[in-house]
Every structure is written in structure tokens, then in C-alpha cells.
Design a protein around this motif. Structure first.
Motif, PDB file in Angstrom:
ATOM      1  N   GLY A  47      30.714  29.613  46.341  1.00 21.37           N
ATOM      2  CA  GLY A  47      29.827  30.588  46.956  1.00 21.37           C
ATOM      3  C   GLY A  47      29.185  31.504  45.934  1.00 21.37           C
ATOM      4  N   TYR A  48      28.325  32.360  46.442  1.00 21.06           N
ATOM      5  CA  TYR A  48      27.568  33.282  45.591  1.00 21.06           C
ATOM      6  C   TYR A  48      28.492  34.190  44.782  1.00 21.06           C
ATOM      7  CZ  TYR A  48      24.262  36.915  44.251  1.00 21.06           C
ATOM      8  OH  TYR A  48      23.509  37.800  43.533  1.00 21.06           O
ATOM      9  N   GLU A  49      29.475  34.811  45.429  1.00 24.64           N
ATOM     10  CA  GLU A  49      30.350  35.767  44.745  1.00 24.64           C
ATOM     11  C   GLU A  49      31.165  35.111  43.629  1.00 24.64           C
ATOM     12  OE1 GLU A  49      30.261  39.064  44.929  1.00 24.64           O
ATOM     13  OE2 GLU A  49      28.611  38.807  46.358  1.00 24.64           O
ATOM     14  N   LYS A  50      31.711  33.933  43.883  1.00 20.38           N
ATOM     15  CA  LYS A  50      32.500  33.229  42.862  1.00 20.38           C
ATOM     16  C   LYS A  50      31.596  32.812  41.700  1.00 20.38           C
ATOM     17  CE  LYS A  50      36.320  32.375  42.863  1.00 20.38           C
ATOM     18  NZ  LYS A  50      37.423  33.164  42.265  1.00 20.38           N
ATOM     19  N   THR A  51      30.383  32.376  42.015  1.00 21.74           N
ATOM     20  CA  THR A  51      29.422  32.004  40.966  1.00 21.74           C
ATOM     21  C   THR A  51      29.087  33.220  40.115  1.00 21.74           C
ATOM     22  OG1 THR A  51      28.516  30.327  42.453  1.00 21.74           O
ATOM     23  CG2 THR A  51      27.193  30.902  40.536  1.00 21.74           C
ATOM     24  N   LYS A  52      28.948  34.361  40.744  1.00 24.77           N
ATOM     25  CA  LYS A  52      28.673  35.601  40.029  1.00 24.77           C
ATOM     26  C   LYS A  52      29.851  35.974  39.119  1.00 24.77           C
ATOM     27  CE  LYS A  52      27.574  40.213  41.364  1.00 24.77           C
ATOM     28  NZ  LYS A  52      27.251  41.089  42.474  1.00 24.77           N
ATOM     29  N   GLU A  53      31.066  35.776  39.588  1.00 25.54           N
ATOM     30  CA  GLU A  53      32.248  36.038  38.765  1.00 25.54           C
ATOM     31  C   GLU A  53      32.266  35.135  37.530  1.00 25.54           C
ATOM     32  OE1 GLU A  53      35.822  35.729  41.096  1.00 25.54           O
ATOM     33  OE2 GLU A  53      35.014  37.047  42.634  1.00 25.54           O
ATOM     34  N   ILE A  54      31.902  33.874  37.723  1.00 23.33           N
ATOM     35  CA  ILE A  54      31.855  32.936  36.595  1.00 23.33           C
ATOM     36  C   ILE A  54      30.795  33.377  35.590  1.00 23.33           C
ATOM     37  CG2 ILE A  54      31.288  30.557  35.919  1.00 23.33           C
ATOM     38  CD1 ILE A  54      32.638  29.709  38.578  1.00 23.33           C
ATOM     39  N   ARG A  55      29.638  33.791  36.100  1.00 27.92           N
ATOM     40  CA  ARG A  55      28.586  34.278  35.195  1.00 27.92           C
ATOM     41  C   ARG A  55      29.100  35.470  34.384  1.00 27.92           C
ATOM     42  NH1 ARG A  55      24.075  37.546  36.817  1.00 27.92           N
ATOM     43  NH2 ARG A  55      25.784  38.843  37.545  1.00 27.92           N
ATOM     44  N   ASP A  56      29.770  36.408  35.043  1.00 31.27           N
ATOM     45  CA  ASP A  56      30.307  37.577  34.342  1.00 31.27           C
ATOM     46  C   ASP A  56      31.330  37.152  33.286  1.00 31.27           C
ATOM     47  OD1 ASP A  56      28.678  39.100  35.941  1.00 31.27           O
ATOM     48  OD2 ASP A  56      30.283  39.751  37.287  1.00 31.27           O
ATOM     49  N   PHE A  57      32.154  36.173  33.616  1.00 27.14           N
ATOM     50  CA  PHE A  57      33.130  35.633  32.669  1.00 27.14           C
ATOM     51  C   PHE A  57      32.416  35.062  31.445  1.00 27.14           C
ATOM     52  CE2 PHE A  57      35.388  31.795  31.206  1.00 27.14           C
ATOM     53  CZ  PHE A  57      36.578  32.354  30.788  1.00 27.14           C
ATOM     54  N   LEU A  58      31.354  34.318  31.678  1.00 33.43           N
ATOM     55  CA  LEU A  58      30.630  33.657  30.591  1.00 33.43           C
ATOM     56  C   LEU A  58      29.853  34.631  29.709  1.00 33.43           C
ATOM     57  CD1 LEU A  58      29.360  30.549  32.544  1.00 33.43           C
ATOM     58  CD2 LEU A  58      31.154  30.601  30.789  1.00 33.43           C
ATOM     59  N   LEU A  59      29.681  35.857  30.160  1.00 32.39           N
ATOM     60  CA  LEU A  59      28.997  36.866  29.354  1.00 32.39           C
ATOM     61  C   LEU A  59      29.894  37.413  28.240  1.00 32.39           C
ATOM     62  CD1 LEU A  59      27.024  38.814  32.100  1.00 32.39           C
ATOM     63  CD2 LEU A  59      26.115  37.219  30.403  1.00 32.39           C
ATOM     64  N   ASN A  60      31.164  37.074  28.281  1.00 34.44           N
ATOM     65  CA  ASN A  60      32.082  37.472  27.214  1.00 34.44           C
ATOM     66  C   ASN A  60      31.729  36.689  25.946  1.00 34.44           C
ATOM     67  OD1 ASN A  60      34.310  39.304  28.313  1.00 34.44           O
ATOM     68  ND2 ASN A  60      34.109  37.737  29.886  1.00 34.44           N
ATOM     69  N   GLY A  61      32.137  37.221  24.827  1.00 34.44           N
ATOM     70  CA  GLY A  61      31.858  36.584  23.541  1.00 34.44           C
ATOM     71  C   GLY A  61      32.625  35.286  23.357  1.00 34.44           C
TER      72      GLY A  61
END
Length: 88
Positions: A47-61
Motif C-alpha cells: 500500500g501507499y503507507e508501506k511504500t512511503k516507509e520504504i522510500r524513507d528507508f532508502l533516503l538513508n546513506g
């Protein structure tokens, strides 16, 4: 929820999916690229929220991602479920 908000949410989700797919496909190292690409087939069912969490995770170095995914370093609580997706 009104009918007008449904297409907007759908369009937002599609844009978010494109961004996450890009971030998963083009990382800094071959090891991380390989690990991240394993998550690509799993995205469509999320879903949208889980996809958003993954995006936030991927923003890490790159160093943090490698430490969590490869080196087994302690993972912040908010990312534990995402790490499980990578390993399943």
C-alpha cells in the motif's frame, strides 16, 4: 473520503512507486544494488503507507543501508519491518 480524492491518492502512489523503484535500482555499490533489486517484485502488493516507509528507508546513506542489510548492525525500530521484506 470523496471521489475527488481517490484519483489523487492513486496518482501519488504511482509516482511514489516510480521513485522507490528508481532508488532500489540505482544504489552506490554492486552489493547494495543486488540486495535492493530483490525488493522490486514485492512493491506492487504494498500500500501507499508501506511504500512511503520504504522510500524513507532508502533516503538513508549507503553506509547505513549496508550496515543494516549486510553487516547486521542494529536497525532503528521504524525500519525493522522493511528489513524483513528485504530478507524474505
Amino acid at each position: 473520503m470523496t471521489v475527488e480524492t481517490l484519483p489523487q491518492k492513486s496518482e501519488d502512489h504511482q509516482g511514489l512507486l516510480r521513485e522507490v523503484k528508481y532508488r532500489l535500482s540505482y544504489r552506490g555499490t554492486l552489493e547494495l544494488d543486488t540486495l535492493c533489486r530483490r525488493l522490486l517484485p514485492k512493491l506492487e502488493g504494498l500500500g501507499y503507507e508501506k511504500t512511503k516507509e520504504i522510500r524513507d528507508f532508502l533516503l538513508n546513506g549507503e553506509n547505513e543501508l549496508m550496515a543494516w542489510l549486510v553487516d547486521g548492525k542494529p536497525v532503528p525500530e521504524r525500519y525493522v519491518e522493511i528489513i524483513k521484506l528485504f530478507k524474505s
